[in-house]
Design a protein around this motif. Sequence first.
Motif, mmCIF file in Angstrom:
data_model
loop_
_atom_site.group_PDB
_atom_site.id
_atom_site.type_symbol
_atom_site.label_atom_id
_atom_site.label_comp_id
_atom_site.label_asym_id
_atom_site.label_seq_id
_atom_site.Cartn_x
_atom_site.Cartn_y
_atom_site.Cartn_z
ATOM 1 N N GLY A 138 82.959 35.980 70.339
ATOM 2 C CA GLY A 138 82.937 36.232 68.913
ATOM 3 C C GLY A 138 81.596 35.888 68.302
ATOM 4 O O GLY A 138 80.565 35.867 68.976
ATOM 5 N N ARG A 139 81.595 35.585 67.001
ATOM 6 C CA ARG A 139 80.347 35.285 66.297
ATOM 7 C C ARG A 139 80.251 33.820 65.920
ATOM 8 O O ARG A 139 79.372 33.453 65.124
ATOM 9 N N ALA A 140 81.116 32.958 66.475
ATOM 10 C CA ALA A 140 81.024 31.537 66.176
ATOM 11 C C ALA A 140 79.930 30.866 67.004
ATOM 12 O O ALA A 140 79.428 29.810 66.630
ATOM 13 N N TRP A 141 79.580 31.472 68.145
ATOM 14 C CA TRP A 141 78.468 31.010 68.967
ATOM 15 C C TRP A 141 77.478 32.167 69.080
ATOM 16 O O TRP A 141 77.844 33.281 69.484
ATOM 17 N N LEU A 142 76.219 31.920 68.734
ATOM 18 C CA LEU A 142 75.194 32.959 68.790
ATOM 19 C C LEU A 142 74.028 32.482 69.654
ATOM 20 O O LEU A 142 73.477 31.405 69.416
ATOM 21 N N LYS A 143 73.668 33.282 70.649
ATOM 22 C CA LYS A 143 72.575 32.894 71.550
ATOM 23 C C LYS A 143 71.285 33.569 71.103
ATOM 24 O O LYS A 143 71.263 34.743 70.730
ATOM 25 N N VAL A 144 70.215 32.792 71.132
ATOM 26 C CA VAL A 144 68.901 33.270 70.702
ATOM 27 C C VAL A 144 67.940 33.144 71.874
ATOM 28 O O VAL A 144 67.641 32.036 72.325
ATOM 29 N N LYS A 145 67.494 34.292 72.382
ATOM 30 C CA LYS A 145 66.551 34.318 73.502
ATOM 31 C C LYS A 145 65.382 35.209 73.112
ATOM 32 O O LYS A 145 65.583 36.314 72.605
ATOM 33 N N PRO A 146 64.155 34.761 73.350
ATOM 34 C CA PRO A 146 63.001 35.560 72.958
ATOM 35 C C PRO A 146 62.814 36.815 73.789
ATOM 36 O O PRO A 146 62.108 37.730 73.397
ATOM 37 N N VAL A 147 63.478 36.867 74.960
ATOM 38 C CA VAL A 147 63.370 38.023 75.838
ATOM 39 C C VAL A 147 64.705 38.766 75.822
ATOM 40 O O VAL A 147 65.766 38.151 75.906
ATOM 41 N N HIS A 148 64.650 40.097 75.679
ATOM 42 C CA HIS A 148 65.877 40.894 75.709
ATOM 43 C C HIS A 148 66.405 40.971 77.137
ATOM 44 O O HIS A 148 65.690 41.374 78.060
ATOM 45 N N THR A 149 67.677 40.600 77.342
ATOM 46 C CA THR A 149 68.309 40.747 78.652
ATOM 47 C C THR A 149 69.715 41.301 78.468
ATOM 48 O O THR A 149 70.352 41.108 77.430
ATOM 49 N N LEU A 150 70.181 41.983 79.495
ATOM 50 C CA LEU A 150 71.549 42.487 79.542
ATOM 51 C C LEU A 150 72.125 42.208 80.923
ATOM 52 O O LEU A 150 71.412 42.271 81.933
#
Length: 504
Positions: A368-380
């Motif tokens: 959901g949107r209660a935890w948001l991850k912030v990474k400077p590099v786009h990964t999938l």
Amino acid sequence: MLLHDVVSASTDLAATRSRKAKTAVLAGLLTSARPEELAAAVAFLTGQPTQGRIGAGWRTLAELRTEPAAEPGLTVADVDTALGEVAGTSGSGSAKRRAEVLGGLLARATKAEQDFLFRLLTGELRQGALEGVMVDAIAEASGVAGETVRRAFMLSGRLPATALAAMTGGTEALLEFRLELGRPIRPMLASPAESLGEALAELGSAVVEYKMDGARIQVHRDGDEVHVYTRTLREITAHVGELADLVRALPCDSVVLDGETLALADDGRPRPFQETMSRFGSTREEQVRALLLRPYFFDCLHLDGTDLLDAPLRERNAALRRVAGEHMIPGESEPADADALLAASLADGHEGVVVKDLDAPYAAGRRGRAWLKVKPVHTLDLVILAAEWGHGRRTGYLSNLHLGARDPDGGPPIMVGKTFKGLTDQLLAWQTEHLPELETHRDDWTVYVRPELVVEIELDGVQTSTRYAGGVALRFARVLRYRPDKEAGDADTIDAVRAMLPGG
């Protein structure tokens, strides 16, 4: 219920991309099943027998294949009983007896049923994305609220048991599922955010924690008994004795902790992810000594008889601090300088930060949107669909990977691109050896595989494209690593890929 009914439902599922239509097909089947058939029917349709893997490979089954039956007569119960016998057979003469049982089962199956059993027993049917559709179907067929079914599933970890409870006991039976010490629950997951500022603005009162390049663990302790599980709920206690000993020494009688573990280099920076994962399958003393794992806990789901799943994160953090303070992941609640915390995480060799709503409960199994991850590099995280034979210095190696995103409506993965960039000689050799084990078919240039392996891809972004069914294509995709800690159902969805479009 005949196996034919399950096979027909499976065919109908494959014929539509509509989530609503898939839900209706599954709900209809659940409604017509007798209670004693429900668990097996649900297990078969979500791609795994009730017994789990029974050790029958494609080659073994192909050797046992015989002239199919002309008319359907096998029941779901017949199949479940036979597979139970195969799974339970061991010792002298077991191979012969297992072959006899499987051969007899296939001889009673029609052509379509044989094909279904082949795919079921070799893992080709298994697709975690269908679990969400099955949850919707259980809710529709039983008349129980979807959130109640979802919570029971996440606490039990077993869709067949959840379906049986819903169809026979309704809401009351589902509410009886509780967190149980020694039975892992599905981990809460984080969604990506475009920036740290965006994440903080969306969540308001939040804690900002390091996002480490480690392996997710869930630890259960009841007295001196300790169990350690991976994010896919596989128990690894026997391989990580130092983690079990550490948790056994914590100042409590019972606890359930969520966190990450990783091996550190001499300078305190994280070792490569693959080295951490190698410990999960090794008990060799020299490797254990060389790769001691350190845990970093970030959530407490139970402490000394009190379940904390529904408590806000600020309360769970307080409990975590009491019981495992020195082993908490680095982070700050409502930090004065979140950018400095992100910079420190990156400087220490980690991936970024996770921003978490301090007022949110633990939503097991949800992204959901209660935890948001912030990474400077786009990964999938994407699923490997096929690999092409290489050219030049890569001749003889499976190289160019076909990559698919998960269909959130339970269909097969949707192709979004290809890449051979980032593949080291070691990875080329590994995938050339192991991808054929998942082969479904091949042509002159390409080996097509069951969609089971997850790979982490770094990319510059995505663009619209008519080349692939999803309407998007990856830009400058590079392989970072394989993700043996994830299953196909953990891969990013096509919606997540589309959300990366400019202006998306």
